[in-house]
Enzyme design. Structure first.
Site, PDB file in Angstrom:
ATOM      1  N   LYS A 124      32.744  11.991 -39.249  1.00  0.00           N
ATOM      2  CA  LYS A 124      33.861  12.143 -38.309  1.00  0.00           C
ATOM      3  C   LYS A 124      34.235  10.826 -37.638  1.00  0.00           C
ATOM      4  CE  LYS A 124      36.826  14.015 -35.453  1.00  0.00           C
ATOM      5  NZ  LYS A 124      38.192  14.347 -35.892  1.00  0.00           N
ATOM      6  N   LYS A 166      37.663   7.139 -26.987  1.00  0.00           N
ATOM      7  CA  LYS A 166      36.272   7.601 -26.942  1.00  0.00           C
ATOM      8  C   LYS A 166      35.639   7.581 -28.323  1.00  0.00           C
ATOM      9  CE  LYS A 166      35.239  11.749 -27.430  1.00  0.00           C
ATOM     10  NZ  LYS A 166      34.763  12.643 -28.518  1.00  0.00           N
ATOM     11  N   THR A 169      33.265  16.021 -31.438  1.00  0.00           N
ATOM     12  CA  THR A 169      33.117  14.678 -31.989  1.00  0.00           C
ATOM     13  C   THR A 169      32.181  13.896 -31.076  1.00  0.00           C
ATOM     14  OG1 THR A 169      35.311  14.700 -32.982  1.00  0.00           O
ATOM     15  CG2 THR A 169      34.295  12.551 -32.641  1.00  0.00           C
ATOM     16  N   LEU A 216      33.615  20.547 -27.716  1.00  0.00           N
ATOM     17  CA  LEU A 216      33.620  19.923 -26.397  1.00  0.00           C
ATOM     18  C   LEU A 216      34.104  18.481 -26.463  1.00  0.00           C
ATOM     19  CD1 LEU A 216      30.157  21.447 -25.564  1.00  0.00           C
ATOM     20  CD2 LEU A 216      32.317  22.143 -24.502  1.00  0.00           C
ATOM     21  N   PRO A 217      34.513  17.904 -25.324  1.00  0.00           N
ATOM     22  CA  PRO A 217      35.179  16.598 -25.355  1.00  0.00           C
ATOM     23  C   PRO A 217      34.282  15.396 -25.650  1.00  0.00           C
ATOM     24  CG  PRO A 217      35.799  17.851 -23.395  1.00  0.00           C
ATOM     25  CD  PRO A 217      34.642  18.566 -24.018  1.00  0.00           C
TER      26      PRO A 217
END
Length: 342
Positions: free
Chosen positions: A214, A289, A129, A96-97
């Site tokens: 990450k 982001k 992430t 997912l974003p």
């Protein structure tokens, strides 16, 4: 180790014993066979299809109905909510974003945990992430739950945070690298599943450590891309072609992923976003982001990141200038606006 860790370790040991008895690999992976996949964006769609090609029984969900229709037209079952996906799955994978999307899919209305403390799937893998705090919160939420049906191999659900590196090309080719946090025993059990979508799976430690790896990786990648772009732009302004400078970089000490695999200069390398006006790939919005996640996490432990902070400001400006949906390698344009780019 705790009760959950002991149970999962026993499961893995039992699987190893079954392998030594000569049971088929299909039998060994039967507890991973039914996979629910949630999030079918640029990355997730390829990952889900690679699981299908590897022989897993995959059920999918996404908020984009057009994307869902593509999977349905190919005979892949679709569901209208995360909760519906969980009803037929042994394992759930989410891609997912953002942290907000992850929290909603797990804890929101008709989310994966909407049935309360009794869950169907025994393993949850989040490849989004997100910040480490979000990963650790969801892992704790899941650890408080039980399974609807006690299984011989486990009676407690577990979670892994397993974000990926490699971008859309690696997702499509099944060559992602997974950075995995959580119980090591769960990682060992899930590794064959992960390697159906990637070429590497690296255990990073306890819950949230995959997310730590990450955001650190992406911060380094952003800084590297900016450095390479700046050097290419300087070279061209001083009269050397980017294609020549690329050859120099790639056989000398400046060689890196941003020069030899994901070159940011248009026309130098085929098959990368810079060759198609920076469309596709990993958007500047997502890079911004991720850098924000890194800066917030750094602030939380009192650590200063001067290069990371500067990279964040550059990408935030790129987004404000209308490049938020362009691949993050469009940072080259921040430095160079010439005509002869090869």
């Amino acid at each position: 180790m705790g009760v959950v860790g002991w149970r999962v370790r026993s499961m893995v040991q039992q699987w190893g014993w079954n392998c030594r008895r000569g049971l088929s690999s299909a039998a060994v992976r039967s507890q991973l066979e039914n996979v629910g996949f949630i999030g079918l964006g640029n990355m997730g769609a390829h990952m889900a299809r690679n699981l299908v090609m590897a022989g897993y029984k995959v059920t999918v969900h996404d908020i984009n109905e057009n994307t869902m229709k593509k999977f349905s037209d190919d005979g892949i079952p679709t569901k209208q909510s995360p909760l519906e996906v969980s009803e037929s799955s042994d394992v759930i994978i989410t891609m997912l974003p953002s942290s907000a999307h992850v929290l909603d899919v797990y804890n929101g209305q008709n989310g994966l945990l909407a049935d309360g403390a009794n869950l169907g799937p025994w393993l949850y893998i989040d490849s989004s992430t997100v910040d480490p705090q979000t990963s650790r919160k969801i892992s704790m939420d899941i650890s408080r739950c039980t399974l609807k049906e006690n299984k011989a191999y486990n009676d407690k659900p577990v979670m892994l945070d397993a974000p990926v590196s490699g971008g859309v090309p690696a997702a499509e080719a099944g060559k992602l690298t997974f950075m995995v946090g959580g119980l090591e025993e769960a990682y060992l059990a899930a590794k064959p599943l992960l390697l159906s979508m990637g070429k590497n799976a690296i255990y990073c430690g306890g819950p949230g450590n995959g997310s730590v790896a990450k955001i650190c990786n992406n911060m380094a990648m952003a800084i590297s891309m900016l450095g390479v772009s700046e050097a290419f732009a300087l070279g061209q302004n001083l009269g050397i072609k980017a294609s020549v400078l690329t050859d120099i970089f790639n056989c000398s000490s400046a060689r890196c992923w941003s020069s030899d695999t994901y070159n940011p200069v248009p026309g130098v390398m085929m098959g990368v976003p810079s060759s198609r006006n920076y469309d596709g790939g990993f958007t500047s919005k997502l890079m911004t982001k991720d850098l924000d996640l890194a800066m917030v996490s750094a602030s939380g432990v009192g650590f200063k990141c001067p290069f990371g902070s500067q990279a964040f400001e550059i990408y935030r400006k790129l987004c404000a200038d209308g490049c938020e949906l362009k691949d993050f390698s469009c940072a080259f344009r921040h430095y160079y606006d010439g005509k002869d780019e090869n």
